[in-house]
Write an enzyme that holds these catalytic residues in place. Structure first.
Site, PDB file in Angstrom:
ATOM      1  N   SER A   1     182.023 -33.514  34.011  1.00  0.00           N
ATOM      2  CA  SER A   1     183.004 -32.556  34.520  1.00  0.00           C
ATOM      3  C   SER A   1     182.429 -31.854  35.737  1.00  0.00           C
ATOM      4  O   SER A   1     181.205 -31.652  35.826  1.00  0.00           O
ATOM      5  CB  SER A   1     183.339 -31.514  33.445  1.00  0.00           C
ATOM      6  OG  SER A   1     184.093 -30.445  33.979  1.00  0.00           O
TER       7      SER A   1
ATOM      8  N   TYR B   1     179.947 -25.205  27.759  1.00  0.00           N
ATOM      9  CA  TYR B   1     180.546 -26.506  28.078  1.00  0.00           C
ATOM     10  C   TYR B   1     179.968 -27.048  29.373  1.00  0.00           C
ATOM     11  O   TYR B   1     179.590 -28.233  29.451  1.00  0.00           O
ATOM     12  CB  TYR B   1     182.062 -26.354  28.195  1.00  0.00           C
ATOM     13  CG  TYR B   1     182.764 -27.571  28.762  1.00  0.00           C
ATOM     14  CD1 TYR B   1     182.966 -28.704  27.983  1.00  0.00           C
ATOM     15  CD2 TYR B   1     183.231 -27.579  30.077  1.00  0.00           C
ATOM     16  CE1 TYR B   1     183.611 -29.830  28.501  1.00  0.00           C
ATOM     17  CE2 TYR B   1     183.873 -28.689  30.603  1.00  0.00           C
ATOM     18  CZ  TYR B   1     184.065 -29.813  29.814  1.00  0.00           C
ATOM     19  OH  TYR B   1     184.695 -30.924  30.336  1.00  0.00           O
TER      20      TYR B   1
END
Length: 244
Positions: free
Chosen positions: A143, A157
Site C-alpha cells: 500500500s 497498518y
C-alpha cells in the site's frame, strides 16, 4: 498447458479482480478464502462461465498448516504452482497509536506480515529448482500507506505494509538466481470493501485524479508483473495511484 496461480483473498476486492483477470491471461486459478464460501464459489463460477479453470480452497493463511494445505490442494487439483499473489489483508485497528490495544495489533501482524512471509515461503518451495520447481512469479500487495504513514488513521497498518515492502525487496534478491521473480504492488485509495464507510465518497474527489481507483486497475498491474512481459522485472514496487 496453462500455468497455475494461487491468490490469497481471491474472492473479494483486488484478489477477485486478479482471479478473474488471470483466467483471461491463460492461468488456472486457486481462489483462497477464509469463511465466505459463497463469495469464493461465485468467483469460481464466473471463471468457469468464461471458459476458465479454477477451484476455491478454504484456508486461514494466518495458520501455517492451512497455508501448506492450500498449496498442496492447489497442486494436487490444478498442477505445479508458478504464480502467487498475496492479496489478503486487513486495515484495522483504526485510530491513534496511543489508543492501540496490544491484542488488536496481533490479527493485523498475523495476516499482513506473518502470512505474507509464510505464503511466500511455500511459493518458493514449489517454484525453486532447489525443490524441483521451474521458476515462477510472486506479487505481494502492499500500500502507499507504507510511505505516507497514515497518521491519525492507521499507522500500524502502514508499518505492516512497510514490512511487506521489505519482504518483496529482500526475497527478490534471494531467489533471483532460481528463476523466481518477486515484485510488490502498492495501491493508493481503491474502491473496495476494505475501506471504511464513506471514505471513498469523502476522499476520492480530493485526489489529483478526482476519484479513487478501481480494483481492476490494480489487478492489471499485478497481472502484468506475473506475465512474461515483465520477464526482466524483479524487486520492483509498482505504485498504482494517480499522481499521489
Amino acid at each position: 498447458m496453462s500455468k497455475v496461480l494461487v491468490v490469497t483473498g481471491g474472492s473479494r476486492g483486488i484478489g477477485h479482480s486478479v482471479s478473474i483477470g488471470a483466467i483471461k491471461k491463460g492461468w488456472r486459478v486457486c481462489v483462497n478464502f477464509v469463511t465466505n464460501s459463497d463469495r469464493a464459489n461465485q468467483t469460481v463460477d464466473l471463471i468457469k462461465n468464461i471458459g476458465g479453470e479454477a477451484i476455491a480452497v478454504q484456508a486461514d493463511i494466518r495458520n501455517e498448516g492451512d497455508t501448506i494445505r492450500l498449496f498442496d490442494i492447489c497442486e494436487a487439483e490444478l498442477g505445479p504452482v508458478e504464480g502467487f499473489v498475496n492479496s489478503a489483508g486487513i486495515v484495522e485497528p483504526y485510530g491513534r497509536i496511543d489508543e492501540l490495544k496490544y491484542e488488536e495489533l496481533l490479527p493485523l501482524i498475523d495476516l499482513n506480515v506473518n502470512a505474507a512471509i509464510i505464503g511466500s515461503r511455500e511459493a518458493v518451495k514449489r517454484m525453486s529448482p532447489n525443490h524441483g520447481g521451474h521458476g515462477g512469479s510472486i506479487v505481494l500487495v502492499s500500500s502507499v500507506s507504507s510511505r505516507l504513514g497514515s497518521p491519525g488513521m492507521c499507522v500500524p497498518y502502514a508499518a505492516s505494509k512497510g514490512a511487506v515492502d521489505a519482504l518483496g525487496w529482500g526475497l527478490a534478491q534471494e531467489v533471483a538466481g532460481e528463476g523466481i521473480r518477486v515484485n510488490v504492488v502498492s495501491p493508493g485509495l481503491i474502491d473496495t470493501e476494505i475501506q471504511p464507510p464513506g471514505r471513498i465518497e469523502k476522499q476520492g474527489p480530493t485526489l489529483p485524479a478526482g476519484r479513487a481507483g478501481q480494483p481492476e486497475e490494480v489487478a492489471a498491474a499485478i497481472l502484468w508483473l506475473l506475465s512474461e512481459e515483465a520477464s526482466y522485472v524483479s524487486g520492483s514496487n509498482l505504485v498504482v495511484s494517480y499522481a499521489r
